[in-house]
Design an enzyme around this catalytic site. Structure first.
Site, PDB file in Angstrom:
ATOM      1  N   CYS A  26      12.006  72.772  87.508  1.00 21.05           N
ATOM      2  CA  CYS A  26      13.402  73.211  87.388  1.00 21.05           C
ATOM      3  C   CYS A  26      13.468  74.723  87.180  1.00 21.05           C
ATOM      4  CB  CYS A  26      14.058  72.476  86.214  1.00 21.05           C
ATOM      5  SG  CYS A  26      15.743  72.976  85.869  1.00 21.05           S
TER       6      CYS A  26
ATOM      7  N   CYS B  98      16.233  76.000  84.886  1.00 17.40           N
ATOM      8  CA  CYS B  98      15.939  75.760  83.472  1.00 17.40           C
ATOM      9  C   CYS B  98      14.886  76.725  82.945  1.00 17.40           C
ATOM     10  CB  CYS B  98      15.400  74.349  83.278  1.00 17.40           C
ATOM     11  SG  CYS B  98      16.177  73.121  84.292  1.00 17.40           S
ATOM     12  N   ASP B  99      13.837  76.922  83.704  1.00 19.30           N
ATOM     13  CA  ASP B  99      12.658  77.590  83.146  1.00 19.30           C
ATOM     14  C   ASP B  99      12.380  78.965  83.745  1.00 19.30           C
ATOM     15  OD1 ASP B  99      12.217  75.359  81.566  1.00 19.30           O
ATOM     16  OD2 ASP B  99      10.965  74.376  83.053  1.00 19.30           O
TER      17      ASP B  99
HETATM   18  C1  LIG Z   1      10.930  70.220  82.633  1.00 18.64           C
HETATM   19  C2  LIG Z   1      12.440  70.157  82.790  1.00 18.64           C
HETATM   20  C3  LIG Z   1      13.203  71.139  82.220  1.00 18.64           C
HETATM   21  C4  LIG Z   1      14.592  71.068  82.329  1.00 18.64           C
HETATM   22  N1  LIG Z   1      15.331  72.045  81.731  1.00 18.64           N
HETATM   23  C5  LIG Z   1      16.679  71.980  81.791  1.00 18.64           C
HETATM   24  C6  LIG Z   1      17.471  72.989  81.157  1.00 18.64           C
HETATM   25  O1  LIG Z   1      16.973  73.931  80.550  1.00 18.64           O
HETATM   26  N2  LIG Z   1      18.820  72.849  81.266  1.00 18.64           N
HETATM   27  C7  LIG Z   1      19.419  71.843  81.948  1.00 18.64           C
HETATM   28  O2  LIG Z   1      20.650  71.774  81.959  1.00 18.64           O
HETATM   29  N3  LIG Z   1      18.690  70.894  82.571  1.00 18.64           N
HETATM   30  C8  LIG Z   1      17.336  70.944  82.518  1.00 18.64           C
HETATM   31  N4  LIG Z   1      16.594  70.005  83.158  1.00 18.64           N
HETATM   32  C9  LIG Z   1      17.286  68.947  83.905  1.00 18.64           C
HETATM   33  C10 LIG Z   1      17.850  67.885  82.921  1.00 18.64           C
HETATM   34  O3  LIG Z   1      16.849  67.492  82.031  1.00 18.64           O
HETATM   35  C11 LIG Z   1      18.385  66.692  83.694  1.00 18.64           C
HETATM   36  O4  LIG Z   1      19.401  67.125  84.559  1.00 18.64           O
HETATM   37  C12 LIG Z   1      18.985  65.628  82.764  1.00 18.64           C
HETATM   38  O5  LIG Z   1      18.047  65.209  81.800  1.00 18.64           O
HETATM   39  C13 LIG Z   1      19.455  64.411  83.579  1.00 18.64           C
HETATM   40  O6  LIG Z   1      19.985  63.493  82.664  1.00 18.64           O
HETATM   41  P1  LIG Z   1      20.143  61.938  83.005  1.00 18.64           P
HETATM   42  O7  LIG Z   1      20.570  61.314  81.726  1.00 18.64           O
HETATM   43  O8  LIG Z   1      20.961  61.757  84.198  1.00 18.64           O
HETATM   44  O9  LIG Z   1      18.694  61.427  83.413  1.00 18.64           O
HETATM   45  P2  LIG Z   1      17.275  61.573  82.737  1.00 18.64           P
HETATM   46  O10 LIG Z   1      17.217  62.729  81.817  1.00 18.64           O
HETATM   47  O11 LIG Z   1      16.324  61.510  83.876  1.00 18.64           O
HETATM   48  O12 LIG Z   1      17.144  60.258  81.836  1.00 18.64           O
HETATM   49  C14 LIG Z   1      16.914  59.026  82.418  1.00 18.64           C
HETATM   50  C15 LIG Z   1      16.740  58.009  81.312  1.00 18.64           C
HETATM   51  O13 LIG Z   1      16.679  56.724  81.899  1.00 18.64           O
HETATM   52  C16 LIG Z   1      15.618  56.007  81.305  1.00 18.64           C
HETATM   53  N5  LIG Z   1      15.223  54.961  82.242  1.00 18.64           N
HETATM   54  C17 LIG Z   1      14.666  55.072  83.473  1.00 18.64           C
HETATM   55  N6  LIG Z   1      14.463  53.867  84.012  1.00 18.64           N
HETATM   56  C18 LIG Z   1      14.919  52.961  83.104  1.00 18.64           C
HETATM   57  C19 LIG Z   1      15.006  51.552  83.059  1.00 18.64           C
HETATM   58  N7  LIG Z   1      14.566  50.796  84.072  1.00 18.64           N
HETATM   59  N8  LIG Z   1      15.518  50.954  81.953  1.00 18.64           N
HETATM   60  C20 LIG Z   1      15.978  51.692  80.925  1.00 18.64           C
HETATM   61  N9  LIG Z   1      15.940  53.035  80.911  1.00 18.64           N
HETATM   62  C21 LIG Z   1      15.415  53.659  81.981  1.00 18.64           C
HETATM   63  C22 LIG Z   1      14.568  57.043  80.969  1.00 18.64           C
HETATM   64  O14 LIG Z   1      13.697  56.572  79.955  1.00 18.64           O
HETATM   65  C23 LIG Z   1      15.476  58.178  80.477  1.00 18.64           C
HETATM   66  O15 LIG Z   1      15.790  57.964  79.125  1.00 18.64           O
HETATM   67  C24 LIG Z   1      15.198  70.027  83.047  1.00 18.64           C
HETATM   68  C25 LIG Z   1      14.421  69.024  83.626  1.00 18.64           C
HETATM   69  C26 LIG Z   1      13.059  69.077  83.492  1.00 18.64           C
HETATM   70  C27 LIG Z   1      12.217  67.979  84.097  1.00 18.64           C
END
Ligand SMILES: Cc1cc2nc3c(=O)[nH]c(=O)nc-3n(C[C@H](O)[C@H](O)[C@H](O)COP(=O)(O)OP(=O)(O)OC[C@H]3O[C@@H](n4cnc5c(N)ncnc54)[C@H](O)[C@@H]3O)c2cc1C
Length: 323
Positions: free
Chosen positions: A150, A153-154
């Site tokens: 990302c 982000c970084d």
């Molecule tokens: C290294 C890194 C750094 C980042 N830095 C930033 C930043 O600085 N700022 C920013 O805004 N964004 C950042 N992002 C992006 C941000 O983290 C994501 O956009 C955000 O977390 C997405 O949220 P989400 O809840 O949609 O999904 P996710 O964060 O992907 O969460 C998915 C969830 O679903 C769960 N899950 C998956 N499959 C199942 C299942 N079958 N049953 C139950 N649970 C399940 C997982 O355990 C997890 O808890 C970064 C991403 C990464 C990888």
């Protein structure tokens, strides 16, 4: 004597655990926990299945500096804990379970985890997406310590540093151009001799003096102990290997939404993202989505959290109308 063996087995087997819930949230990332907060405040006593990554992808990064309300930044895992605490304060319950299969053909929807079946009147799917990995030695160990998926982000952490970008599509070039704000030098490593990205992006990248290309090459190892110090590169035509020094490695070789268990039950696009409308509705009434499981564009904590809130608000209305 004919014995009814099936009946005997059924009576001696431990009863399968079942629980009826009004709203079940799949995923404990920013989208899932925000949905849980809103649903809890609507007194739906939501249950959140956390999956394997409590806090979601946000918990993978050291510091988040672009989530509003934290002028000095906030640790990724810490933000996840705060989201959870806030949702639990109003009655959400987080279970450390993973949804293994679902049946969305009728309400209540059935969600099976290892050893338990949830019967949910409404569902918010927030299972996110996973960036595709190179799956090379050193990659997992150095994620968050120089390996990133990302740039938004970084990128800031690589001010005046050298970075390597892997990929040849739109996002690799877009993110490389974004990284030119910070990094002193960006080397795009691509396994072919031409890019897949659109023409305008290609031109902009090729004209940018900070960006250079290494063609027909793949990264086979990430080097460094506490932080990235270099990558091992292999020329796919000659097979020759060499070490290329760098301070960071950004990998943009696509994302895969975590939607396999919903396959055939919800409308998805060709990449597997669940299709939704502005109200976070899916093709099945009562099933809502939020965050990266439906959004391949913004992919941020703030946007995912916003969608989570929206999904919970709509699910609350749905339950009011269908209870
Ligand atoms: C290294 C890194 C750094 C980042 N830095 C930033 C930043 O600085 N700022 C920013 O805004 N964004 C950042 N992002 C992006 C941000 O983290 C994501 O956009 C955000 O977390 C997405 O949220 P989400 O809840 O949609 O999904 P996710 O964060 O992907 O969460 C998915 C969830 O679903 C769960 N899950 C998956 N499959 C199942 C299942 N079958 N049953 C139950 N649970 C399940 C997982 O355990 C997890 O808890 C970064 C991403 C990464 C990888």
């Amino acid at each position: 004597m004919e014995l009814n063996l099936n009946a005997m087995r059924a009576s001696s087997a431990p009863a399968e655990k079942q629980e009826a819930v009004k709203l079940l949230v799949l995923g404990s990332g920013p989208a899932g926990l925000s949905a849980a907060l809103y649903a809890a405040r609507a007194e739906l006593n939501p249950v959140v299945l956390a999956g394997l990554q409590l806090g979601g992808q946000a918990a993978l990064t050291h510091t988040i500096e672009n989530y509003p309300g934290f002028p000095d930044g906030v640790g990724g895992p810490q933000l996840g804990e705060l989201f959870q605490k806030q949702a639990e304060r109003f009655g959400a319950r987080v279970e450390y379970e993973t949804a293994e299969s679902v049946d969305l053909s009728q309400r209540p929807f059935q969600v099976k985890t290892y050893g338990k079946t949830y019967l949910a009147d409404a569902l918010v799917i927030a299972t996110g997406a996973s960036p595709n990995h190179l799956n090379v030695p050193g990659e997992a160990e150095l994620t968050g310590r120089g390996v990133s998926y990302c740039a938004t982000c970084d990128g800031w952490f690589f001010k005046d540093k050298r970075v390597v970008v892997v990929g040849g599509g739109d996002s690799a070039l877009e993110e490389s151009l974004f990284l030119t704000r910070y990094a002193s030098e960006i080397t795009i490593i691509h396994r072919r001799d031409q890019l897949r990205a659109g023409a305008i992006l290609q031109r902009r990248a090729k004209e940018n003096p900070k960006i250079q290309f290494i063609w027909n090459s793949v990264v086979t190892e990430v080097l460094g102990s506490d932080a990235v110090q270099g990558v091992r590169i292999k020329d796919v035509q000659t097979g020759e290997e060499r070490i290329y020094p760098t301070d960071g490695l950004f990998i943009f070789i696509g994302h895969t939404p975590n939607t396999q268990i919903f396959s055939g039950q919800l409308d998805m696009d060709e990449r597997g993202y669940i299709r939704s409308n502005m109200l976070m509705e899916t093709s099945v009434p009562g099933v809502y989505v939020a965050g990266e499981v439906t959004d391949s564009t913004f992919r941020q904590v703030v946007t995912s959290a916003g969608m989570g809130a929206a999904a919970a608000i709509r699910a609350t209305h749905f339950l009011e109308e269908h209870s």
